[in-house]
Each structure stands twice: as C-alpha cells, then as structure tokens.
Motif scaffolding. Structure first.
Motif, short mmCIF file in Angstrom:
data_model
loop_
_atom_site.label_atom_id
_atom_site.label_comp_id
_atom_site.label_asym_id
_atom_site.label_seq_id
_atom_site.Cartn_x
_atom_site.Cartn_y
_atom_site.Cartn_z
N LEU A 217 47.84 -29.17 -70.71
CA LEU A 217 49.18 -29.18 -70.14
C LEU A 217 49.86 -27.82 -70.30
N GLN A 218 49.70 -27.21 -71.46
CA GLN A 218 50.34 -25.92 -71.70
C GLN A 218 49.69 -24.79 -70.90
N ASN A 219 48.42 -24.95 -70.56
CA ASN A 219 47.70 -23.89 -69.84
C ASN A 219 47.38 -24.26 -68.40
N ARG A 220 48.05 -25.29 -67.89
CA ARG A 220 47.73 -25.78 -66.54
C ARG A 220 47.83 -24.67 -65.50
N SER A 221 48.86 -23.85 -65.57
CA SER A 221 49.07 -22.83 -64.54
C SER A 221 47.98 -21.75 -64.54
N ALA A 222 47.28 -21.60 -65.66
CA ALA A 222 46.23 -20.58 -65.76
C ALA A 222 44.87 -21.10 -65.34
N LEU A 223 44.75 -22.40 -65.14
CA LEU A 223 43.46 -22.99 -64.77
C LEU A 223 43.25 -22.88 -63.27
N GLY A 224 42.10 -22.38 -62.87
CA GLY A 224 41.80 -22.24 -61.46
C GLY A 224 41.38 -23.55 -60.82
N ALA A 225 41.10 -23.49 -59.51
CA ALA A 225 40.70 -24.68 -58.77
C ALA A 225 39.44 -25.28 -59.39
N GLY A 226 39.50 -26.55 -59.70
CA GLY A 226 38.35 -27.25 -60.26
C GLY A 226 38.21 -27.12 -61.76
N GLU A 227 38.94 -26.19 -62.38
CA GLU A 227 38.78 -25.99 -63.83
C GLU A 227 39.36 -27.16 -64.62
N LEU A 228 40.45 -27.73 -64.15
CA LEU A 228 41.03 -28.86 -64.86
C LEU A 228 40.08 -30.05 -64.83
N SER A 229 39.48 -30.30 -63.67
CA SER A 229 38.52 -31.39 -63.56
C SER A 229 37.32 -31.15 -64.47
N GLY A 230 36.86 -29.90 -64.52
CA GLY A 230 35.74 -29.56 -65.40
C GLY A 230 36.09 -29.74 -66.86
#
Length: 246
Positions: A217-230
């Motif tokens: 949640l704190q780093n959501r804006s820094a995660l690229g496309a697909g990185e959150l799912s990974g």
C-alpha cells in the motif's frame, strides 16, 4: 446527515455505544452504518445534512490527505481549501479532525464492504489455496481500479491514529478473527499444517500478511504494471510454504 447532540445509527437505530448489528461486518464501528455521516440521524435535535455530492468530494479529499500526511500531520485547512468550503461551513457539520476521520473511515469501510465479496471461512474447505489466490487477485483488481481502495488501506495502517480508535481497531480485529476462523477451516481440511499451536500460527500469519499489505500500500505508486499482481502471487507462495502441510 450529521448533527449536534446524540447521533444514532440509521441502519439499526442503536446508539453510538452499541455496535451496528445490520451493517456489513467491515463497516461496524461507533459511527455505525455503511454510508457515512449523511446517514446519521439525531433524535430530538436539529438535523444537519451535507449534500451527497458535497460529501463524496469531501470524503475523497480527506482520505487522500489522511493517507498521504498521516493523522497527526493531516491539515483540515488543506482539505477545506481543496473542497472550496469555508471554515464556518465545515465546522457546521464536523466538530474536529477526529470526527471527520471517523466519518470518512466509516463511509469508506461501508462502500468497500458493499463492493467486495469476502468469502466465508467455510468456503475455503474445498479448495483452500485456490480460493485464497483468487480472493487476493480480486483485491489486486480493486486496488488497480479505485484509488480510494488503496488510500483506505493506507488509513488502516497509519501509526499515529489515536489509540483505541473504534473504527480502525474494530475493523482490524474483525479481519484478524476472519483469518483465524479461515485458518481453522484449513487445518481441519488438511490444507494447513497442524504441528504449530493454532493461536501462534494465526499470530504469525497475521503479522506476515500485514507486512506484505502495508508495504504494498505504501509503495503502490512505485509499482509498475503487473508488479502488484506479481507481488501478491509471491505473497501467496510465502504463505503456502509457511502454512501448508509438509
């Protein structure tokens, strides 16, 4: 509606000291009811109604402020200016920053609870890890589609919220209870190891899940496309290796 005097829940007509019995579990708090302050009613005193569109604008602005700045450093002046409200207008509806925080938290908890289908613990019996993975991916979709979902999650993990805040502590306690009951189903179904005391196992699982969630949640804006799912897939893998039977 928000009013001076004694507020009562518009969902179950109980007093603030009694938790709402009919609101979704995640939305229950001392400001009970899923709709926020425009649903609060007052018995025997004047009602003060904030128009729905105005309330949605204020809630969205306030949740961003709390999520970005934290509770203590959040500025009511910034919220008021961003919404184009006067101070006198704001204080007509809200007495303090704490009251605004509670109202926004209750409103978002109810909104999210209404839009997110949470499986019952018993639903995990047939396919424990498969359902766990599908549910986590639903959370990813919600986070990617609605910034309010992410900011609400960040509000849940603020370290400077006043101790014992009923909304935050109550919701986190209900989530912990749901996780414990879900793990109990997994243990009885043979999908979760049983060589660790159940209470200790639940505490470890909750701690690991919270660390993953807080970081994401704190780093959501820094995660690229697909990185959150990974990241969520990796989270599931860690939990399965830690909790699955050997």
């Amino acid at each position: 509606m928000l009013a001076t005097g004694r507020a009562w829940c518009a969902v179950c007509s109980r007093s603030p000291e009694a938790r709402c019995l009919r609101a979704p579990p995640v939305a229950r708090s001392k400001l009970c009811g899923p709709g926020g302050p425009h649903l609060a009613i007052v018995r025997g005193v004047e009602k003060r109604t904030l128009p729905a569109e105005r309330w949605r604008e204020l809630a969205a602005t306030a949740v961003s402020e709390f999520a970005d700045a934290g509770y203590e450093r959040a500025s009511l002046n910034r919220v008021i200016r961003a919404c184009g409200m006067s101070k006198s207008s704001f204080y007509y509806y809200f007495e303090s920053k704490q009251q605004l925080f509670e109202a926004v938290f209750a409103h978002l908890a109810g909104t999210i609870a209404g839009g997110l289908e949470v499986p019952e613990p018993e639903d995990f019996r047939a396919d424990f890890w498969g359902l766990a993975g599908r549910f986590l991916q639903r959370l990813v979709v919600a986070a990617e589609q609605d910034p309010l979902f992410v900011n609400f999650g960040r509000m849940c993990y603020l370290s400077d919220v006043p101790a014992g805040h009923a909304g935050v502590s109550g919701m986190m306690a209900e989530i912990d209870d749901w996780l414990q009951r879900t793990l109990a189903v997994g243990r009885s179904a043979g999908a979760v190891r049983c060589d660790i005391p159940s209470g200790l196992q639940a505490r470890i699982a909750i701690a690991v899940l919270r660390e993953f969630d807080s970081w994401a949640l704190q780093n959501r804006s820094a995660l690229g496309a697909g990185e959150l799912s990974g990241l969520v897939e990796a989270q599931l893998g860690v939990m399965k290796r830690m909790l699955g039977p050997e």
